[in-house]
Design an enzyme around this catalytic site. Structure first.
Site, PDB file in Angstrom:
ATOM      1  N   ASP A  14      36.558 -18.033  20.890  1.00 15.86           N
ATOM      2  CA  ASP A  14      36.296 -18.224  19.475  1.00 15.86           C
ATOM      3  C   ASP A  14      37.493 -18.988  18.903  1.00 15.86           C
ATOM      4  O   ASP A  14      38.573 -19.020  19.511  1.00 15.86           O
ATOM      5  CB  ASP A  14      36.142 -16.844  18.814  1.00 15.86           C
ATOM      6  N   ASP A  16      38.400 -19.348  14.938  1.00 18.73           N
ATOM      7  CA  ASP A  16      39.017 -18.796  13.736  1.00 18.73           C
ATOM      8  C   ASP A  16      39.504 -17.362  13.955  1.00 18.73           C
ATOM      9  O   ASP A  16      38.739 -16.476  14.345  1.00 18.73           O
ATOM     10  CB  ASP A  16      38.031 -18.825  12.578  1.00 18.73           C
ATOM     11  N   ASN A 191      31.122  -9.727  15.041  1.00 15.83           N
ATOM     12  CA  ASN A 191      29.936 -10.584  15.117  1.00 15.83           C
ATOM     13  C   ASN A 191      29.783 -11.230  16.491  1.00 15.83           C
ATOM     14  O   ASN A 191      28.702 -11.710  16.841  1.00 15.83           O
ATOM     15  CB  ASN A 191      30.003 -11.675  14.044  1.00 15.83           C
TER      16      ASN A 191
END
Length: 245
Positions: A14, A16, A191
């Site tokens: 990922d 961010d 998430n």
């Protein structure tokens, strides 16, 4: 975090709050404001969302709001200009916000012979620039539809987020002929649990509260970094640059 001589594998990262501190889209928004593409009110809103993101982690509603505004702004905008802005924000902003520990792990994966792919909700052009600048294998981001190099204001698919991110990882592994059981995934956000559960080696990075609880229950490894590491890396880079001169 990983074995020295593993089989062929992919490490998915990922972006961010995992590879860098904060949200890459915020800095793209600032660049767009300076070009007169969005309003000061937009930047104030983006700034508040960035501050909250740094404090408590990713929020789907905030992400959707920012991306919807980006789509509105993008209508009629040239893809080449977005690439130029993406290169500018990486060189002037994002490079100073990279977590040195996470970047080092990614580079060790490369040295071991693994592919390193970024999976991010940020727009594809930003993701591509980050991957290219850091020498990674590639990136999968949110793709803005373009017609003859001009953005239409629509997405080609959904936002690369949640389950769609795990779908992208599955497709990438299949294309590379890699077993997901041999792969790694790194993320800060609950998430991305679908992505983390997909691979054989999930690693959480500065996790939000929900992901921290989930990871603890499964004994997943955790990387925790502090902002001071970014400052130390910046000082070391300044010293190295001055010696070269």
């Amino acid at each position: 975090m990983f074995q020295a001589t593993p089989p062929r594998a992919i490490a998915f990262f990922d972006v961010d709050n995992t590879l860098m501190r904060g949200a890459s889209l915020y800095h793209l928004g600032v660049a767009a404001w300076r070009c007169g593409l969005i309003t000061r009110r937009d930047i104030t809103s983006f700034g508040w969302k960035q501050a909250r993101f740094l404090a408590v982690g990713e929020n789907r509603d905030h992400l959707s709001t920012v991306l919807l505004r980006a789509l509105e702004v993008a209508v009629g905008f040239e893809q080449a200009e977005l690439i130029r802005l993406s290169e500018e924000i990486f060189d002037t902003k994002l490079t100073r916000r990279l977590w040195p520990e996470t970047v080092a792990v990614a580079r060790r994966h490369l040295e071991t012979g693994h592919e390193v792919w970024l999976l991010t909700a940020s727009v594809q052009e930003v993701a591509d620039v980050i991957a290219a600048r850091l020498g990674f294998t590639g990136a999968v981001g949110t793709v803005l539809e373009a017609d003859d190099g001009i953005f239409t204001g629509r997405l080609t698919a959904g936002v690369c987020h949640g389950a769609l991110k795990s779908d992208a990882a599955r497709a990438r592994a299949e294309a590379s002929g890699v077993d997901l059981a041999d792969c790694w995934a790194y993320s800060d956000s609950h998430n991305d649990i679908p992505l983390l559960e997909l691979v054989g080696h999930p690693v959480v990075v500065n996790p939000d509260a929900a992901l921290a609880r989930y990871a603890a229950a499964r004994d997943w490894p955790v990387m925790r970094m502090k902002r001071a590491s970014i400052r130390r890396a910046a000082r070391a880079n300044r010293v190295h640059t001055s010696k070269k001169r």
